[in-house]
Design an enzyme around this catalytic site. Structure first.
Site, PDB file in Angstrom:
ATOM      1  N   LYS A   1       2.418   8.854  -2.783  1.00  0.00           N
ATOM      2  CA  LYS A   1       3.560   7.544  -2.440  1.00  0.00           C
ATOM      3  C   LYS A   1       4.885   8.335  -2.621  1.00  0.00           C
ATOM      4  CE  LYS A   1       1.019   3.542  -4.632  1.00  0.00           C
ATOM      5  NZ  LYS A   1       0.468   3.237  -5.832  1.00  0.00           N
TER       6      LYS A   1
ATOM      7  N   GLN B   1       2.906   2.011 -12.201  1.00  0.00           N
ATOM      8  CA  GLN B   1       1.588   2.387 -11.716  1.00  0.00           C
ATOM      9  C   GLN B   1       0.601   1.250 -12.229  1.00  0.00           C
ATOM     10  OE1 GLN B   1       0.236   4.245  -9.105  1.00  0.00           O
ATOM     11  NE2 GLN B   1      -1.478   2.826  -9.579  1.00  0.00           N
TER      12      GLN B   1
ATOM     13  N   ASP C   1       5.358  -4.657  -5.447  1.00  0.00           N
ATOM     14  CA  ASP C   1       3.837  -4.963  -4.774  1.00  0.00           C
ATOM     15  C   ASP C   1       3.453  -6.550  -5.005  1.00  0.00           C
ATOM     16  OD1 ASP C   1       2.038  -2.711  -5.393  1.00  0.00           O
ATOM     17  OD2 ASP C   1       2.892  -2.157  -7.726  1.00  0.00           O
TER      18      ASP C   1
END
Ligand code: NDP
Length: 284
Positions: free
Chosen positions: A53, A97, A120
């Protein structure tokens, strides 16, 4: 043999477009989109995701920060960090995460991320907006699936779509997106009886299970579009999807490989969400 859906190529194409948009935004307004990635513990797969990322952000000129916290981090510490990032003007997207270590309540963490920075799309407010059909942030992997179908001109409206998997991260949101695009959607899971009977109905079959090669040739209708979200590590260290690609590819009209199918799309959509969050933060 069906046409292979090249997610790597589509993701690269999207990333180019995002890079152009980011540079235009910078030039015209001075605003630089910023992403903060928080990683707790040392799960090797998560470390790779976070590293990828960061690299992807650099390539499209998105500013990024990385917070690597030890496995034994207290929930209160993580909550304080997220609150700080919620108020940080440089940061437009916060990514925590998953999975998180046991001492941390995942749901509480996801609710603490500001819904305006929740790239997200996991915050309940954003889940609600998605259910309504008015999404603020579309979860990245499901969004990537739809982008792939669109890129290859695959019609969704009126089609029988079967999604295997009902997780909040993939199965449920991808089912909603297909529904919003007017597919007739069936969702399967571990208690579904006669899975093959259901999957054989699918014009569009999405596998998001996490079981290597569970979807075999006999479970797929001739000419179906097969999208494999699964990423499974085999005992020999190689990666495999949830679909038995070698055999299913003879029956499918379109099929995604693993790796190189859905996977690269996830990061591209994350970059897109960060960019659009930055723009929205200033009302551009
Ligand atoms: P989860 O483990 O959260 O969900 C798996 C789903 O599959 C569950 O709904 C489960 O049913 C169902 N399932 C499990 N076994 C069976 C079975 N034998 N028959 C039918 N259904 C079954 O996984 P995720 O949704 O998070 O991820 C799915 C896969 O996608 C994984 O391989 C993951 O690595 C991959 N992934 C890939 C991403 C990418 O970027 N390409 C991003 C995210 C995930 P039940 O609900 O009943 O338990």
């Amino acid at each position: 043999m069906g046409q292979i859906i090249d997610g790597k190529m589509v993701a690269e194409h999207l990333r180019k477009g995002i890079a152009e948009e980011v540079n235009k935004l910078k030039r015209e307004t001075g605003l630089v989109p910023g992403l903060a990635a928080v990683l707790v513990g040392d799960n090797p797969a998560s470390q790779i995701y976070v590293r990828n990322k960061r690299k992807a952000c650099e390539e499209v000129s998105i500013y990024s920060e990385e917070y690597k916290l030890p496995e034994e981090t207290a929930e209160s510490y993580l909550l304080t960090l997220i609150e700080k990032l919620n108020h940080d003007e440089k940061i437009h997207g916060i990514l925590v995460q998953l999975p998180l270590p046991k001492q941390i309540n995942e749901a509480r963490i996801l609710r603490t991320v500001s819904p305006l920075k929740d790239i997200d799309g996991f915050h309940p407010e954003n889940v609600g907006l998605l259910v309504e059909g008015n999404p603020r942030f579309i979860p990245c992997t499901p969004h990537g699936v739809i982008k792939l179908l669109d890129y290859y001109g695959i019609e969704i409206q009126g089609k029988e779509a079967v999604v295997v998997g009902r997780s909040n991260i993939v199965g449920k949101p991808v089912s909603l997106l297909l529904l919003h695009r007017h597919a007739t959607v069936t969702i399967c899971h571990s208690r579904t009886k006669s899975l093959g009977e259901v999957t054989r109905r699918a014009d569009i079959l999405v596998a998001a299970i996490g079981r290597a090669r569970l979807i075999t040739e006999d479970m797929v209708k001739e000419g179906a579009v097969v999208i494999d979200v699964g990423i499974n590590r085999l005992p020999d260290g190689k990666l495999a999807g949830d679909v038995d690609f070698e055999n299913v590819c003879n029956k499918a009209s379109f099929i995604t490989p693993v790796p190189g199918g859905v996977g690269p799309m996830t990061i591209a959509m994350l970059l897109w969400n960060t960019f659009s969050s930055a723009k929205n933060s200033k009302g551009f």
